[in-house]
Design an enzyme around this catalytic site. Structure first.
Site, mmCIF file in Angstrom:
data_model
loop_
_atom_site.group_PDB
_atom_site.id
_atom_site.type_symbol
_atom_site.label_atom_id
_atom_site.label_comp_id
_atom_site.label_asym_id
_atom_site.label_seq_id
_atom_site.Cartn_x
_atom_site.Cartn_y
_atom_site.Cartn_z
ATOM 1 N N SER A 143 35.941 42.293 30.485
ATOM 2 C CA SER A 143 37.292 42.092 31.398
ATOM 3 C C SER A 143 37.733 43.549 31.029
ATOM 4 C CB SER A 143 37.112 40.554 30.620
ATOM 5 O OG SER A 143 38.967 40.526 31.116
ATOM 6 N N TYR A 156 37.720 35.277 23.255
ATOM 7 C CA TYR A 156 37.299 35.746 24.651
ATOM 8 C C TYR A 156 37.211 36.929 24.432
ATOM 9 C CZ TYR A 156 37.670 36.357 29.575
ATOM 10 O OH TYR A 156 37.215 36.653 30.778
#
Ligand code: NAP
Length: 268
Positions: A143, A156
């Protein structure tokens, strides 16, 4: 036994029931791959299989697995027996929003297991055979979050940074083996991901509607990068620029900016 058993290329896609995983599975089916699709959501997984088979004449095998559980990578490899894997897409993932000390540990541990342990273990088990065969492609889903710390989504961001660092390192080790590793680093993309991030906290759907990509385009970008053996793939010019910003400002500043963005994005 199917005469073409070893001739038709075979791909594994995790988190294939929806979003980016489903789009990547469609691209692989279009290019003639047989598919092993893995997801925790058996109903959505079955629907994904039906949609793919309605468009492409390919074999789709489903494995209903919770990839956040211990020893799940071994059980996957046992299920596929001695079949040679040509492409592995480690895509399954989810996010958790909230302060580290306030969010639920069971869910945090599950996310870490999924992003870090299962991605690593499945890669290790399948990579060994790819190297022995002298061919194979791995696409790991990271990401834009990988490029700096992310307050309010700390684990995350940290786990996506792990995936990027791990992928870049083994891509380098694998030079000359015929096996490539690509790490896809999308920015915000319109999938179920944002609803899942907000699950279990007071925040609702994301509020920043700027620079949200379409999953088809992100998957197509990542897929082409994987085919070319590119190591890091960041879809979109704005995202490419954003990935460089943390190197241009002090890390503390970049971290503070992300906190502001997270607060604004998920404000109630
Ligand atoms: N969308 C974005 O903005 C964005 C940006 C950057 C990176 N990514 C990454 O892209 C990947 C795919 O996400 P997406 O956006 O396509 O979201 P998505 O539509 O929610 O797809 C993720 C899929 O993974 C499955 N999954 C979740 N936990 C699992 C587990 N423990 N075991 C097996 N399958 C599991 C989900 O099942 P359920 O539906 O049952 O949860 C879902 O089918 C993730 O790794 C995510 O971090 C997304």
């Amino acid at each position: 036994m199917n005469q073409n058993y070893n001739k038709i290329p075979l791909a594994i896609v995790t988190g294939a029931a929806s979003g980016l995983g489903f789009e990547l599975a469609l691209l692989l089916a279009r290019d003639g791959y047989e598919l092993i699709l893995i997801d925790v959501n058996s109903e959505k997984l079955q629907q994904a299989k039906e949609k793919i088979e309605a468009r492409y004449a390919t074999q789709v095998q489903l494995l209903h697995k919770d990839l956040s559980k211990p020893k799940v990578a071994e059980s996957i490899v046992q299920s596929i027996e001695d079949r040679a894997i040509d492409v592995l897409v480690n895509n399954a993932g989810f996010g958790i929003y909230g302060s580290f000390h306030e969010t639920d540990w069971e869910r945090q541990a599950a996310m870490l297991h999924l992003h870090v342990i299962t991605t690593t273990h499945l890669t290790k088990l399948i990579l060994k055979k790819m190297v022995a065969r002298g061919k194979g492609k791995i696409l790991n889903m990271s990401s834009l979050a990988a490029f700096q710390p992310g307050p309010l989504m700390s684990l995350y961001y940290a786990s996506k940074a792990y995936i990027l660092s791990f992928s870049e390192a083994i891509a380098n080790e694998l030079k000359g083996t015929g096996v490539t590793v690509t790490c896809l680093c999308p920015g915000q993309t319109k999938t179920c991901f944002q609803e899942v991030v907000s699950n279990g906290c007071s925040a609702s759907d994301n509020k920043i509607k700027f620079n949200i990509a379409c999953p088809k385009q992100v998957a197509a970008y990542g897929y082409e990068a994987m085919k070319k053996g590119k190591i890091v793939a960041i879809p979109g010019n704005i995202n490419k620029l954003l990935s460089k910003l943390p190197r241009l400002v002090p890390r503390r500043t970049a971290t503070a900016v992300i906190r502001r963005i997270q607060e604004k994005n998920r404000a109630v």
